[in-house]
Design a protein around this motif. Structure first.
Motif, short mmCIF file in Angstrom:
data_model
loop_
_atom_site.label_atom_id
_atom_site.label_comp_id
_atom_site.label_asym_id
_atom_site.label_seq_id
_atom_site.Cartn_x
_atom_site.Cartn_y
_atom_site.Cartn_z
N LEU A 168 -4.92 -5.10 -1.76
CA LEU A 168 -6.33 -5.36 -1.45
C LEU A 168 -6.62 -6.86 -1.41
O LEU A 168 -7.32 -7.35 -0.52
CB LEU A 168 -7.22 -4.66 -2.48
CG LEU A 168 -7.24 -3.14 -2.41
CD1 LEU A 168 -7.95 -2.56 -3.64
CD2 LEU A 168 -7.92 -2.66 -1.14
N GLY A 182 -6.38 -2.39 4.92
CA GLY A 182 -7.35 -2.36 3.82
C GLY A 182 -8.02 -1.01 3.66
O GLY A 182 -8.22 -0.54 2.54
N LEU A 201 -14.55 -3.92 1.40
CA LEU A 201 -13.26 -4.18 0.78
C LEU A 201 -13.43 -4.90 -0.55
O LEU A 201 -12.73 -4.60 -1.53
CB LEU A 201 -12.39 -5.01 1.72
CG LEU A 201 -10.97 -5.34 1.26
CD1 LEU A 201 -10.14 -4.07 1.11
CD2 LEU A 201 -10.30 -6.29 2.26
N ARG A 203 -12.03 -3.87 -4.20
CA ARG A 203 -11.21 -4.79 -5.01
C ARG A 203 -11.80 -4.93 -6.40
O ARG A 203 -11.07 -4.95 -7.40
CB ARG A 203 -11.15 -6.15 -4.32
CG ARG A 203 -10.20 -6.18 -3.14
CD ARG A 203 -10.43 -7.38 -2.24
NE ARG A 203 -10.57 -8.62 -2.97
CZ ARG A 203 -11.48 -9.55 -2.69
NH1 ARG A 203 -12.37 -9.37 -1.73
NH2 ARG A 203 -11.51 -10.66 -3.38
N THR A 250 0.84 -1.20 0.00
CA THR A 250 0.00 0.00 0.00
C THR A 250 0.87 1.25 0.00
O THR A 250 0.60 2.22 -0.72
CB THR A 250 -0.92 0.00 1.23
OG1 THR A 250 -1.76 -1.16 1.20
CG2 THR A 250 -1.80 1.24 1.26
N THR A 300 -7.90 1.20 0.31
CA THR A 300 -9.09 1.59 -0.45
C THR A 300 -9.17 3.10 -0.63
O THR A 300 -9.70 3.58 -1.63
CB THR A 300 -10.38 1.08 0.23
OG1 THR A 300 -10.48 1.60 1.56
CG2 THR A 300 -10.41 -0.43 0.27
#
Length: 207
Positions: free
Chosen positions: A152, A116, A190, A194, A37, A120
């Motif tokens: 993700l 997560g 999530l 994705r 990330t 996102t």
């Protein structure tokens, strides 16, 4: 921070990856998702920096700097929780071990979902930079999205595996139903992100 853990933001990359390769679990897959990330945020920040003529891009660059820092702190925190998780699993069988495993597993799920949420949040920056980003660094934008997609997917796998483990160690009076329900809702959110990331990548592949 436990001595068995290392901070990815303060550790040479080769050393961090070497530690990842060891049978320690701290850092593990969750921390790796945090680092991916951070990589995605870094590459998106590069695209924004190369689009400095645009006010929105300059604003995005600052947001991405903040999100990159959040991602790296989340990766470090996941490593800390992984060390605690491993210690709980290593305890002798008994009531104390069961309680410790439940608590550590709940923390592990929460840690994965923290990563997560940061991941996102990068999708809004992807959408913006896909529209206004400097076309000369479009390959870097695409690499950022691939890193984000991996983060993700990895977050989902990690959280799901830990939820499955938690289910095997629950008791009728553990009062975890509300927390588990919140985790499941977070995983639905999530999954939507994705899917959005996958659509972006699929669209590029069809060009």
């Amino acid at each position: 921070m436990p001595s068995d853990d290392i901070d990815p933001a303060e550790t040479p990359l080769a050393e961090w990856v070497d530690r990842l390769a060891q049978a320690k679990g701290a850092p593990g897959g969750g921390a790796a998702c945090g680092v991916m990330t951070g990589i995605a945020a870094g590459l998106l920040g590069m695209v924004a920096a190369y689009t400095a003529h645009d006010l929105e891009a300059r604003q995005a660059e600052q947001r991405l700097s903040d999100k990159r820092g959040l991602a790296m702190r989340a990766a470090e925190e996941d490593g800390v929780r992984s060390a605690t998780f491993g210690a709980a699993l290593a305890m002798d069988q008994g009531i104390d071990r069961e309680r410790a495993v439940r608590e550590a597993t709940v923390d592990a799920v929460a840690s994965a979902l923290d990563v997560g949420r940061i991941a996102t949040s990068l999708l809004e920056e992807v959408r913006l930079l896909a529209d206004i980003g400097n076309p000369h660094v479009e390959p870097d934008l695409r690499v950022a999205v691939e890193a984000l997609r991996a983060a993700l997917e990895g977050t989902n796998h990690t959280a799901r595996a830990n939820l499955d483990l938690l289910a095997r160690h629950r008791t009728a009076d553990d009062h975890l139903d509300p927390q588990v329900a919140n985790f499941e809702r977070d995983l639905v959110d999530l999954a939507e992100k994705r899917a959005e990331c996958n659509i972006i990548v699929t669209g590029w592949a069809s060009e």
